[in-house]
Structure formats: C-alpha cells, structure tokens
Motif scaffolding. Sequence first.
Motif, PDB file in Angstrom:
ATOM      1  N   LEU A 169       0.818  -1.207   0.000  1.00 38.18           N
ATOM      2  CA  LEU A 169       0.000   0.000   0.000  1.00 38.18           C
ATOM      3  C   LEU A 169       0.854   1.262   0.000  1.00 38.18           C
ATOM      4  CD1 LEU A 169      -2.692  -0.978   2.674  1.00 38.18           C
ATOM      5  CD2 LEU A 169      -3.062  -0.792   0.195  1.00 38.18           C
ATOM      6  N   THR A 170       0.359   2.315  -0.607  1.00 37.64           N
ATOM      7  CA  THR A 170       1.026   3.620  -0.540  1.00 37.64           C
ATOM      8  C   THR A 170       0.918   4.184   0.866  1.00 37.64           C
ATOM      9  OG1 THR A 170       0.460   4.027  -2.862  1.00 37.64           O
ATOM     10  CG2 THR A 170       1.115   5.932  -1.539  1.00 37.64           C
ATOM     11  N   CYS A 211     -12.185 -15.526   6.021  1.00 37.22           N
ATOM     12  CA  CYS A 211     -13.125 -14.418   6.164  1.00 37.22           C
ATOM     13  C   CYS A 211     -13.176 -13.589   4.887  1.00 37.22           C
ATOM     14  CB  CYS A 211     -12.709 -13.532   7.340  1.00 37.22           C
ATOM     15  SG  CYS A 211     -13.862 -12.200   7.683  1.00 37.22           S
ATOM     16  N   ALA A 212     -14.344 -13.541   4.256  1.00 35.45           N
ATOM     17  CA  ALA A 212     -14.544 -12.737   3.046  1.00 35.45           C
ATOM     18  C   ALA A 212     -14.711 -11.274   3.444  1.00 35.45           C
ATOM     19  CB  ALA A 212     -15.768 -13.231   2.285  1.00 35.45           C
ATOM     20  N   ARG A 213     -14.003 -10.395   2.769  1.00 40.50           N
ATOM     21  CA  ARG A 213     -13.997  -8.984   3.144  1.00 40.50           C
ATOM     22  C   ARG A 213     -14.866  -8.161   2.204  1.00 40.50           C
ATOM     23  NH1 ARG A 213     -11.248  -9.798   7.975  1.00 40.50           N
ATOM     24  NH2 ARG A 213     -12.484  -7.941   8.316  1.00 40.50           N
ATOM     25  N   CYS A 214     -15.326  -7.009   2.737  1.00 36.22           N
ATOM     26  CA  CYS A 214     -16.242  -6.143   1.995  1.00 36.22           C
ATOM     27  C   CYS A 214     -15.803  -4.698   2.147  1.00 36.22           C
ATOM     28  CB  CYS A 214     -17.665  -6.336   2.527  1.00 36.22           C
ATOM     29  SG  CYS A 214     -17.851  -5.768   4.234  1.00 36.22           S
ATOM     30  N   VAL A 215     -16.668  -3.772   1.761  1.00 38.60           N
ATOM     31  CA  VAL A 215     -16.316  -2.349   1.772  1.00 38.60           C
ATOM     32  C   VAL A 215     -16.080  -1.800   3.172  1.00 38.60           C
ATOM     33  CG1 VAL A 215     -17.492  -1.835  -0.386  1.00 38.60           C
ATOM     34  CG2 VAL A 215     -18.760  -1.678   1.772  1.00 38.60           C
ATOM     35  N   LEU A 216     -16.463  -2.530   4.206  1.00 37.50           N
ATOM     36  CA  LEU A 216     -16.236  -2.031   5.564  1.00 37.50           C
ATOM     37  C   LEU A 216     -14.757  -1.749   5.818  1.00 37.50           C
ATOM     38  CD1 LEU A 216     -17.992  -3.252   8.781  1.00 37.50           C
ATOM     39  CD2 LEU A 216     -15.566  -2.757   8.816  1.00 37.50           C
ATOM     40  N   ILE A 217     -13.863  -2.560   5.227  1.00 37.39           N
ATOM     41  CA  ILE A 217     -12.434  -2.362   5.486  1.00 37.39           C
ATOM     42  C   ILE A 217     -11.889  -1.114   4.802  1.00 37.39           C
ATOM     43  CG2 ILE A 217     -12.096  -4.835   5.806  1.00 37.39           C
ATOM     44  CD1 ILE A 217     -10.617  -4.880   3.114  1.00 37.39           C
ATOM     45  N   THR A 218     -12.711  -0.457   3.970  1.00 34.80           N
ATOM     46  CA  THR A 218     -12.273   0.794   3.342  1.00 34.80           C
ATOM     47  C   THR A 218     -12.573   2.005   4.217  1.00 34.80           C
ATOM     48  OG1 THR A 218     -14.351   1.172   2.143  1.00 34.80           O
ATOM     49  CG2 THR A 218     -12.700  -0.208   1.064  1.00 34.80           C
ATOM     50  N   VAL A 219     -13.196   1.792   5.377  1.00 29.68           N
ATOM     51  CA  VAL A 219     -13.517   2.895   6.290  1.00 29.68           C
ATOM     52  C   VAL A 219     -12.351   3.123   7.244  1.00 29.68           C
ATOM     53  CG1 VAL A 219     -15.084   3.761   8.060  1.00 29.68           C
ATOM     54  CG2 VAL A 219     -15.978   2.381   6.163  1.00 29.68           C
ATOM     55  N   ASN A 220     -11.780   4.308   7.200  1.00 24.94           N
ATOM     56  CA  ASN A 220     -10.728   4.690   8.135  1.00 24.94           C
ATOM     57  C   ASN A 220     -11.340   4.825   9.527  1.00 24.94           C
ATOM     58  OD1 ASN A 220      -8.907   6.270   9.766  1.00 24.94           O
ATOM     59  ND2 ASN A 220      -7.882   6.917   7.894  1.00 24.94           N
ATOM     60  N   GLN A 221     -10.890   3.995  10.467  1.00 24.51           N
ATOM     61  CA  GLN A 221     -11.506   3.957  11.789  1.00 24.51           C
ATOM     62  C   GLN A 221     -11.141   5.150  12.664  1.00 24.51           C
ATOM     63  OE1 GLN A 221     -13.764   1.264  12.766  1.00 24.51           O
ATOM     64  NE2 GLN A 221     -13.641   1.215  10.533  1.00 24.51           N
ATOM     65  N   GLU A 222     -10.194   5.953  12.207  1.00 21.73           N
ATOM     66  CA  GLU A 222      -9.821   7.160  12.945  1.00 21.73           C
ATOM     67  C   GLU A 222     -10.538   8.404  12.442  1.00 21.73           C
ATOM     68  OE1 GLU A 222      -7.799   4.182  14.255  1.00 21.73           O
ATOM     69  OE2 GLU A 222      -7.278   4.735  12.198  1.00 21.73           O
ATOM     70  N   THR A 223     -10.963   8.391  11.164  1.00 18.15           N
ATOM     71  CA  THR A 223     -11.588   9.581  10.577  1.00 18.15           C
ATOM     72  C   THR A 223     -13.014   9.352  10.117  1.00 18.15           C
ATOM     73  OG1 THR A 223     -10.841   9.064   8.322  1.00 18.15           O
ATOM     74  CG2 THR A 223      -9.316  10.308   9.744  1.00 18.15           C
ATOM     75  N   ILE A 225     -13.746   8.246   7.222  1.00 20.60           N
ATOM     76  CA  ILE A 225     -13.757   8.491   5.778  1.00 20.60           C
ATOM     77  C   ILE A 225     -13.570   7.177   5.028  1.00 20.60           C
ATOM     78  CG2 ILE A 225     -12.583   9.651   3.863  1.00 20.60           C
ATOM     79  CD1 ILE A 225     -11.819  11.860   5.870  1.00 20.60           C
ATOM     80  N   LYS A 226     -14.384   6.974   4.002  1.00 22.90           N
ATOM     81  CA  LYS A 226     -14.331   5.749   3.203  1.00 22.90           C
ATOM     82  C   LYS A 226     -13.540   6.006   1.923  1.00 22.90           C
ATOM     83  CE  LYS A 226     -18.128   3.310   3.013  1.00 22.90           C
ATOM     84  NZ  LYS A 226     -19.487   2.817   2.623  1.00 22.90           N
ATOM     85  N   GLY A 227     -12.687   5.032   1.555  1.00 22.01           N
ATOM     86  CA  GLY A 227     -11.900   5.152   0.326  1.00 22.01           C
ATOM     87  C   GLY A 227     -11.998   3.883  -0.499  1.00 22.01           C
ATOM     88  N   LYS A 228     -10.969   3.616  -1.306  1.00 19.97           N
ATOM     89  CA  LYS A 228     -10.937   2.398  -2.134  1.00 19.97           C
ATOM     90  C   LYS A 228     -10.019   1.335  -1.547  1.00 19.97           C
ATOM     91  CE  LYS A 228     -12.024   4.732  -6.498  1.00 19.97           C
ATOM     92  NZ  LYS A 228     -11.566   5.014  -7.896  1.00 19.97           N
ATOM     93  N   GLU A 229      -9.059   1.780  -0.746  1.00 19.36           N
ATOM     94  CA  GLU A 229      -8.103   0.856  -0.164  1.00 19.36           C
ATOM     95  C   GLU A 229      -8.511   0.483   1.269  1.00 19.36           C
ATOM     96  OE1 GLU A 229      -6.038  -0.671  -1.761  1.00 19.36           O
ATOM     97  OE2 GLU A 229      -5.158   0.547  -3.336  1.00 19.36           O
TER      98      GLU A 229
END
Length: 270
Positions: A169-170, A211-223, A225-229
């Motif tokens: 990841l960047t 464990c199958a992953r979904c868009v929940l992991i794109t949510v920054n838990q500190e802010t 904000i949802k992204g693509k990564e």
Amino acid sequence: MNKFYLTDIYIYPIKSLGGIRLEQALMEDEGLQYDRRWMLVDHDGTFITQRKHAQLSMLQVRIKNDRLYVSHKVNEELEISFKLDETTGKRIEVTVWDDASIGLEVSESVNEWFTAYLQFEVRLVRMSADEKILVDPGYASNGEIKSFSDGYPTLLIGQSSLDLLNEKLTESVNMNRFRPNLVFSGGEAHIEDHFKTFYLGNLHFSAVKPCARCVLITVNQETGIKGKEPLKTLAGYRTFNQKIMFGQNLLHKGTGVINIGDELKVENWK
C-alpha cells in the motif's frame, strides 16, 4: 519451527462500533465475553453497519464499573452510558444477514441518542439469554453458537498478513480496519490459512472458513472516511472464488480465559 504468540485481543461490544483491546478475556460459548452482545437495528429490526453508515466508526466504546460508555472520538461532549444489564424488557425480532433472533431493547433514551447521531430511527438491543444463534451448520459440527457477529464467534488474523498488505500500500492501514478478535505474531503472511486446529491455553480452536472482506475495510476507523483501499490492493492477490479473503473464522470448544502472550500451539495443519 515457528512459534506463534497472541499479541492482541479485541472485543466490539456494540456491533459495528469501535473495539476495545484487552490484556485478558473470557471466552464464552458465544465468543469473547461482551463481544457483539449489543447492536443497533432499524425499524424493521435489521442490523445497522458501517458498510452503509461509516460514521459509526467514530463512536468509541468502553466498559467501566458494570457500565457501557459510548463516546465520539472527536466530539468530547457526545457521550452516553448505560448499565450492562439494562433493558426495557421489550423483545424485538432482529436479523443479522440470514440469522434471526430476539433482541432486548436497552432504553428509550439510548435509542434517542443514537437516532440523533445517525439522523434516522434506530434502537439499541442486547442479546437475550434465552436465545441462541446457531453458526451455519455447513461449518459447525457441534451446534456451536455465536453472538450478533456476522457468521462466527471469533476472527483470527496474523500480524504478518497485515505487514505484507502494508508493504503493498502507498499508505499503511491499521489492524482495526479488519475488526479481528485475536491477532498473533510469528510465521509468514497468511499462515493462518493453513491452521486447522490449535490451542490457546486450554481452549481448543478450529479454523473453519476464511473471512470474506467487503467495503467495511475501506472505512478509516480514525476519521470515518471511506476510500478504495485496502480492498483494491487485496483484490489483486487475495481473491479466491471471486471473494477477497483476509483472516480466519474460528470455532472453539469449551470456555476459559486467554491472555496476551499466550502461545498459539498448532495441533493440525490443513
């Protein structure tokens, strides 16, 4: 020979809200004590999740003196508390995906607090002691039960798996994106894919399903904000049968205490 040690224990008392890191935890039949024993539901009784409402990630939970506290990670004035055993006694039919059960309404004032925060009507419920939610019988062998979790009582992830992802990841991400219960050190990335059965102390665990992953992991838990990564990057090397896998769902036998630092002793490999 690799040795594996438990480095983190997390519980998420209210489903889809912030987690709590513990040094020691009690494993009950449904999973770790207090883990996902409460959840927010809409007017139909359907569970509320960060998948649609990323702002839930900004609500932190803590337990102190037999009370549950919820507070906003940024707005210090926004806080609520209630007793762990508090309910109105009102029984509500609730669903988590295909699992139907009964939830006990906590209180009207708690409902109002969450409704004001989310800007639509919700209710907070806790698990009923006389209701048992069965794990998918396709994977459960002994009638195992779970809490309000998505599918299984416990989720395990190796620290090496996250380290490999962050190398790709960047901008690195924290483990809290993946909401594990148990994190361990040792071995190469995704070695948990090869665990079949193992022990933590006297507790016996089986790794039954990735464990199958979904868009929940794109949510920054500190802010919030949802992204693509990191879903986009994971899709490039962790896609199996059109699903993106990260971590292992566990079943367990018996109850007992686990501690940070416990050795994870693999009994059988897949």
